[in-house]
Structures are given as structure tokens and as C-alpha cells.
Design a protein around this motif. Structure first.
Motif, short mmCIF file in Angstrom:
data_model
loop_
_atom_site.label_atom_id
_atom_site.label_comp_id
_atom_site.label_asym_id
_atom_site.label_seq_id
_atom_site.Cartn_x
_atom_site.Cartn_y
_atom_site.Cartn_z
N ARG A 116 0.83 -1.21 0.00
CA ARG A 116 0.00 0.00 0.00
C ARG A 116 0.86 1.26 0.00
N ARG A 117 1.91 1.25 0.78
CA ARG A 117 2.77 2.44 0.87
C ARG A 117 3.57 2.68 -0.40
N ASN A 118 3.75 1.64 -1.21
CA ASN A 118 4.50 1.77 -2.45
C ASN A 118 3.64 2.20 -3.64
N ARG A 119 2.35 2.35 -3.45
CA ARG A 119 1.48 2.80 -4.55
C ARG A 119 1.76 4.27 -4.86
N THR A 120 1.75 4.60 -6.13
CA THR A 120 2.01 5.98 -6.52
C THR A 120 0.75 6.83 -6.33
N ALA A 121 0.92 8.13 -6.38
CA ALA A 121 -0.22 9.04 -6.24
C ALA A 121 -1.23 8.81 -7.37
N SER A 122 -0.74 8.59 -8.58
CA SER A 122 -1.68 8.36 -9.69
C SER A 122 -2.41 7.03 -9.52
N GLU A 123 -1.75 6.00 -8.99
CA GLU A 123 -2.42 4.73 -8.71
C GLU A 123 -3.52 4.93 -7.66
N ARG A 124 -3.23 5.72 -6.64
CA ARG A 124 -4.23 5.99 -5.59
C ARG A 124 -5.43 6.76 -6.14
N GLU A 125 -5.16 7.76 -6.98
CA GLU A 125 -6.25 8.55 -7.57
C GLU A 125 -7.13 7.68 -8.46
N SER A 126 -6.51 6.85 -9.26
CA SER A 126 -7.26 5.95 -10.13
C SER A 126 -8.08 4.97 -9.30
N ALA A 127 -7.47 4.44 -8.23
CA ALA A 127 -8.18 3.50 -7.35
C ALA A 127 -9.37 4.17 -6.69
N GLU A 128 -9.20 5.42 -6.22
CA GLU A 128 -10.32 6.11 -5.57
C GLU A 128 -11.47 6.35 -6.55
N ALA A 129 -11.15 6.69 -7.79
CA ALA A 129 -12.21 6.88 -8.79
C ALA A 129 -12.98 5.58 -8.99
N GLY A 130 -12.27 4.46 -9.10
CA GLY A 130 -12.93 3.17 -9.27
C GLY A 130 -13.74 2.77 -8.05
N ILE A 131 -13.17 2.97 -6.88
CA ILE A 131 -13.87 2.66 -5.62
C ILE A 131 -15.14 3.49 -5.51
N THR A 132 -15.06 4.78 -5.82
CA THR A 132 -16.23 5.66 -5.73
C THR A 132 -17.34 5.17 -6.64
N ALA A 133 -17.01 4.84 -7.87
CA ALA A 133 -18.02 4.36 -8.82
C ALA A 133 -18.64 3.05 -8.36
N ARG A 134 -17.81 2.11 -7.89
CA ARG A 134 -18.33 0.81 -7.44
C ARG A 134 -19.18 0.95 -6.17
N LEU A 135 -18.75 1.79 -5.24
CA LEU A 135 -19.53 1.98 -4.00
C LEU A 135 -20.87 2.66 -4.29
N LEU A 136 -20.90 3.60 -5.22
CA LEU A 136 -22.17 4.22 -5.61
C LEU A 136 -23.09 3.17 -6.24
N GLU A 137 -22.52 2.34 -7.09
CA GLU A 137 -23.29 1.26 -7.71
C GLU A 137 -23.87 0.32 -6.65
N LEU A 138 -23.04 -0.06 -5.68
CA LEU A 138 -23.49 -0.97 -4.62
C LEU A 138 -24.59 -0.35 -3.77
N SER A 139 -24.39 0.89 -3.34
CA SER A 139 -25.39 1.53 -2.47
C SER A 139 -26.71 1.73 -3.21
N GLU A 140 -26.65 2.01 -4.51
CA GLU A 140 -27.88 2.15 -5.30
C GLU A 140 -28.56 0.80 -5.49
N ARG A 141 -27.78 -0.24 -5.76
CA ARG A 141 -28.35 -1.57 -5.96
C ARG A 141 -29.07 -2.06 -4.70
N ILE A 142 -28.48 -1.80 -3.53
CA ILE A 142 -29.09 -2.21 -2.27
C ILE A 142 -30.25 -1.29 -1.90
#
Length: 194
Positions: A20-46
Motif C-alpha cells: 500500500r505504501r508503495n502505490r504511486t499518487a496516480s495509482e491511488r487517484e485511479s483506485a479512488e475513482a474506481g472505488i467511488t463508482a463501485r460503491l455508488l453502484e453498490l449503495s444504489e443496488r441495495i
């Protein structure tokens, strides 16, 4: 706990922290964008009108963009605050200031509602170090979420947020470890229990 399981968990946690500590800033930003989209999808589905979640630390997949979007949509969000007795208090997310609890975890500054407030949510989203394919979640070793989930009579769906490479074949298991229903990663939602 057997020394073997403790040693295996300690070694796995150390490896996951290093990654986790070795992830780059761009990897973290990309991951947060994906996490945000998936979490919105999950909360809407439920159809979740009320969600228990958490404020991510710098090493964790980011949750703040998702929390801001939920707040803008009028979804009620409760966030944990660690207590000295090993339980979690809950406080509403308000998008305002943050402070740190006794463990140094980020928390809201809103009114504390107490441990039983989580009983009223439709979805629980928890942090994890790793989750295995049977749904077993390994946290960071303090047991707060295991105690909370283990004490709930009517637990709603529980999903852990992890990076894609943290869904693994097996995590070391102890009796008190609580499973999750699925994981949310930057690339998708994986259901783990029927």
C-alpha cells in the motif's frame, strides 16, 4: 490465538502495508475513482438510505469522494469512532471538519450517537487489510469491526473495501474473525457469500 496464526497474520499485514505504501499518487487517484463508482453502484443496488462507512486513511483505498456524493444525495452516513473499551461509537458524516480518535483514525466532529446507532443502517462498508474468497476479512489487528459485526442481531449486507490484489485465496482465521458478504475494489464488486 496460536502463535502460528498470529505470526502468519503479522507477516501478511506487513506485506500488505508495504504494498500500500508503495502505490504511486496516480495509482491511488485511479483506485479512488474506481472505488467511488463501485460503491455508488453498490449503495444504489441495495437501495441504502442509511450506510455505516469510514473515513479512509492515506494508505487505504479512498472513500471521501464517495462519502461526499452520498451526502449530496441525502443518504445518511454514520462513521465510526474508536472507544477505549474496544467498541465503536458512531457519528453522522457532515462533510465538515475531521479529527482523530484514540487510535489516530480519522473521525467526524459531529454529535456522537453511541454503539447501537449502527443497528439502523441498510449497508455496512468496512476497511480491511485483505479478504479471502470465502469472505473472511482480515483487518489490521484491533478487532473493532469484528466485535461490532459479531454483536449485531440483524446485520445488513457488509462489504469490505480493498485494492484489487488484496482479494486473496486464504487469510489466517481465528474464531472471532467475522466474514463479509463481498468486496468492493477499484475494478468491481465481488459477491463472496450467498
Amino acid at each position: 490465538m496460536s502463535d502460528d496464526i498470529e505470526d502468519r497474520k503479522r507477516a501478511l499485514r506487513a506485506e500488505l502495508r508495504r504494498r500500500r505504501r508503495n502505490r504511486t499518487a496516480s495509482e491511488r487517484e485511479s483506485a479512488e475513482a474506481g472505488i467511488t463508482a463501485r460503491l455508488l453502484e453498490l449503495s444504489e443496488r441495495i437501495g441504502a438510505a442509511s450506510i455505516a462507512a469510514y473515513l479512509s486513511t492515506p494508505d487505504e483505498p479512498g472513500t471521501r469522494a464517495w462519502l461526499r456524493e452520498l451526502d449530496a444525495r441525502g443518504t445518511r452516513v454514520l462513521l465510526p469512532i474508536s472507544r477505549v473499551d474496544g467498541l465503536l461509537d458512531w457519528a453522522p458524516y457532515d462533510g465538515e471538519a475531521e479529527e482523530s480518535d484514540i487510535l489516530g483514525m480519522p473521525t467526524p466532529t459531529s454529535e456522537i450517537l453511541g454503539p447501537i446507532a449502527i443497528n439502523e443502517v441498510d449497508l455496512i462498508v468496512v476497511p480491511a487489510a485483505a479478504v479471502d474468497r470465502s469472505g473472511l476479512r482480515m483487518g489490521w489487528g484491533r478487532g473493532y469491526f469484528d466485535k461490532t459485526l459479531g454483536s449485531m442481531e440483524n446485520c445488513p449486507p457488509v462489504y469490505a473495501v480493498i485494492f484489487d490484489d488484496e482479494l486473496i485465496d486464504e487469510v489466517p482465521r481465528e474464531r472471532h474473525d467475522m466474514p463479509v458478504d463481498g468486496v468492493v475494489t477499484p475494478s468491481g464488486i465481488v459477491e463472496l457469500r450467498a
